[in-house]
Design a protein around this motif. Structure first.
Motif, PDB file in Angstrom:
ATOM      1  N   PRO A 167       0.835  -1.210   0.000  1.00 16.64           N
ATOM      2  CA  PRO A 167       0.000   0.000   0.000  1.00 16.64           C
ATOM      3  C   PRO A 167       0.866   1.255   0.000  1.00 16.64           C
ATOM      4  N   ASP A 168       0.298   2.354  -0.476  1.00 14.75           N
ATOM      5  CA  ASP A 168       0.963   3.632  -0.292  1.00 14.75           C
ATOM      6  C   ASP A 168       1.207   3.863   1.191  1.00 14.75           C
ATOM      7  N   ALA A 169       2.312   4.507   1.521  1.00 13.05           N
ATOM      8  CA  ALA A 169       2.698   4.676   2.926  1.00 13.05           C
ATOM      9  C   ALA A 169       1.644   5.408   3.746  1.00 13.05           C
ATOM     10  N   ASP A 170       0.890   6.300   3.115  1.00 13.12           N
ATOM     11  CA  ASP A 170      -0.136   7.021   3.875  1.00 13.12           C
ATOM     12  C   ASP A 170      -1.375   6.168   4.123  1.00 13.12           C
ATOM     13  N   ALA A 171      -1.476   5.010   3.452  1.00  9.57           N
ATOM     14  CA  ALA A 171      -2.595   4.091   3.687  1.00  9.57           C
ATOM     15  C   ALA A 171      -2.249   3.055   4.750  1.00  9.57           C
ATOM     16  N   SER A 172      -1.033   2.477   4.665  1.00 12.59           N
ATOM     17  CA  SER A 172      -0.588   1.512   5.668  1.00 12.59           C
ATOM     18  C   SER A 172       0.883   1.190   5.468  1.00 12.59           C
ATOM     19  N   THR A 173       1.580   0.983   6.572  1.00 11.20           N
ATOM     20  CA  THR A 173       2.946   0.454   6.542  1.00 11.20           C
ATOM     21  C   THR A 173       3.045  -0.841   7.327  1.00 11.20           C
ATOM     22  N   LYS A 174       1.908  -1.405   7.728  1.00 10.23           N
ATOM     23  CA  LYS A 174       1.892  -2.590   8.587  1.00 10.23           C
ATOM     24  C   LYS A 174       1.497  -3.816   7.763  1.00 10.23           C
ATOM     25  N   VAL A 175       2.402  -4.206   6.874  1.00  8.65           N
ATOM     26  CA  VAL A 175       2.134  -5.305   5.946  1.00  8.65           C
ATOM     27  C   VAL A 175       2.949  -6.521   6.388  1.00  8.65           C
ATOM     28  N   ASP A 176       2.279  -7.652   6.527  1.00 11.87           N
ATOM     29  CA  ASP A 176       2.849  -8.847   7.149  1.00 11.87           C
ATOM     30  C   ASP A 176       2.900  -9.998   6.150  1.00 11.87           C
ATOM     31  N   TRP A 177       3.675 -11.010   6.491  1.00 13.18           N
ATOM     32  CA  TRP A 177       3.849 -12.198   5.657  1.00 13.18           C
ATOM     33  C   TRP A 177       3.192 -13.394   6.337  1.00 13.18           C
ATOM     34  N   TRP A 218      -5.566  -2.603   8.638  1.00  9.40           N
ATOM     35  CA  TRP A 218      -6.867  -2.717   7.987  1.00  9.40           C
ATOM     36  C   TRP A 218      -7.573  -4.006   8.394  1.00  9.40           C
ATOM     37  N   GLN A 219      -6.822  -5.083   8.549  1.00  8.34           N
ATOM     38  CA  GLN A 219      -7.420  -6.343   8.999  1.00  8.34           C
ATOM     39  C   GLN A 219      -8.079  -6.180  10.361  1.00  8.34           C
ATOM     40  N   GLY A 220      -7.467  -5.371  11.231  1.00  9.12           N
ATOM     41  CA  GLY A 220      -7.973  -5.206  12.591  1.00  9.12           C
ATOM     42  C   GLY A 220      -9.006  -4.118  12.761  1.00  9.12           C
ATOM     43  N   ARG A 221      -9.405  -3.439  11.682  1.00  7.09           N
ATOM     44  CA  ARG A 221     -10.386  -2.364  11.819  1.00  7.09           C
ATOM     45  C   ARG A 221     -11.747  -2.864  12.285  1.00  7.09           C
ATOM     46  N   THR A 222     -12.086  -4.075  11.874  1.00  7.00           N
ATOM     47  CA  THR A 222     -13.364  -4.678  12.271  1.00  7.00           C
ATOM     48  C   THR A 222     -13.109  -6.136  12.643  1.00  7.00           C
ATOM     49  N   SER A 223     -14.145  -6.816  13.071  1.00  2.60           N
ATOM     50  CA  SER A 223     -14.010  -8.245  13.407  1.00  2.60           C
ATOM     51  C   SER A 223     -13.889  -9.110  12.161  1.00  2.60           C
ATOM     52  N   GLU A 224     -14.256  -8.575  10.998  1.00  6.64           N
ATOM     53  CA  GLU A 224     -14.100  -9.285   9.728  1.00  6.64           C
ATOM     54  C   GLU A 224     -12.742  -8.939   9.134  1.00  6.64           C
ATOM     55  N   TRP A 225     -11.986  -9.951   8.681  1.00 12.49           N
ATOM     56  CA  TRP A 225     -10.616  -9.754   8.228  1.00 12.49           C
ATOM     57  C   TRP A 225     -10.509  -9.322   6.759  1.00 12.49           C
ATOM     58  N   PHE A 226     -11.603  -9.353   6.024  1.00 10.84           N
ATOM     59  CA  PHE A 226     -11.594  -9.246   4.571  1.00 10.84           C
ATOM     60  C   PHE A 226     -10.762  -8.073   4.054  1.00 10.84           C
ATOM     61  N   GLN A 227     -10.949  -6.889   4.637  1.00 13.58           N
ATOM     62  CA  GLN A 227     -10.332  -5.697   4.050  1.00 13.58           C
ATOM     63  C   GLN A 227      -8.816  -5.664   4.227  1.00 13.58           C
TER      64      GLN A 227
END
Length: 278
Positions: A114-124, A162-171
């Motif tokens: 993602p663009d840095a202003d959207a997220s920098t918390k990208v995991d493997w 983004w995964q943690g924004r809601t209880s659903e992981w989809f986004q």
């Protein structure tokens, strides 16, 4: 033997990698599964009989994503060590979510961060992917095992905030061009997942995950049997089966993917993905 897919003359073509020869077919890998062609080919003679032609010069760099799945289903928290590292109880039932084709890339393609202003918390997340070879509905695990055509490699790249924004992981799981799959599909009768296949994920050569398929909570057959209770699974559907411990979210301090890093995802005896983050 192994199965994969190449692009020739702007067309996707299934390929069978045998011990001495590689054969290409005038159909996609998804069509080869749907027609049952993959079950006809066991050696060079049967590959020729099934309409295959020999590729004279071949190397694995030619392989693209092995198929475009009809459905792409995912199982979370399916490794005992990963559930422990994130502080979750072992699930009573498989935890199911989905990815769509916009997220999928091939074994050598770039991971689009993602663009840095959207997220920098990208995991493997190194994962074993199961390729369905037969239509099944409401089957037990024995028939479910028979419905597995083979296995390939996936990395379920996850945008954690983004995964943690809601209880659903989809986004957090469906960012464009983020999830590598491939390079080949190894028939299920050649690999014993229950006895254990080593799974690793390395970032710029540093091993971050070092797990084993023997530590799954639910086996691939149990997952298929469960899913088949409420939906029909069809040839070409793909199910990824969870990740072992060692994700960036659980490190102290936490670590995330950065532009320029190379992610290598390997499952013993199946193959390796090499993807640069951009």
């Amino acid at each position: 033997m192994k199965w994969g897919q190449i692009v020739r003359d702007n067309r996707f073509k299934a390929v069978a990698v045998l011990s001495d020869q590689v054969f290409e077919f005038e159909c996609t890998m998804a069509d080869a599964l749907a027609s049952g062609l993959v079950y006809q080919v066991r050696d060079e003679a049967s590959a020729t009989d099934a309409g295959g032609s020999i590729i004279e010069e071949f190397d694995e760099s030619q392989l693209v994503m092995p198929l475009k799945p009809g459905k792409f289903l995912c199982v979370g928290l399916n490794f005992t060590d990963h559930a422990q590292e994130v502080g979750a109880e072992l699930p009573k039932y498989p935890t199911i979510f989905t990815k769509f084709s916009n997220a999928l890339i091939g074994p050598h393609d770039h991971i689009q961060l993602p663009d840095a202003d959207a997220s920098t918390k990208v995991d493997w997340e190194a994962e074993l992917a199961v390729v369905v070879g037969k239509s099944v509905r409401n089957v037990d695990r024995h028939l479910a095992q028979d419905a597995i055509f083979g296995y390939t490699v996936c990395n379920d790249i996850s945008v954690r905030d983004w995964q943690g924004r809601t209880s659903e992981w989809f986004q957090g799981k469906n960012w464009d061009s983020s999830t590598p799959l491939g390079p080949v599909i190894v028939p299920a009768d050649q690999k014993d997942v229950a006895s254990g296949l080593r799974m690793t994920c390395s970032i710029d050569g540093e091993v971050r995950q070092n797990g084993n398929t023997a530590n799954m909570v639910f086996s691939p057959a149990e997952i298929i049997a469960y899913l088949s209770q409420f939906m029909t699974l069809e040839p070409g559907d793909v199910i990824i089966t969870g990740t072992p411990a060692g994700v960036g979210l659980s490190l102290h301090p936490r670590k995330w993917l950065e532009p320029g890093q190379v992610v290598e995802t390997e499952i013993e005896g199946i193959g390796i993905l090499r993807n640069k983050c951009i």
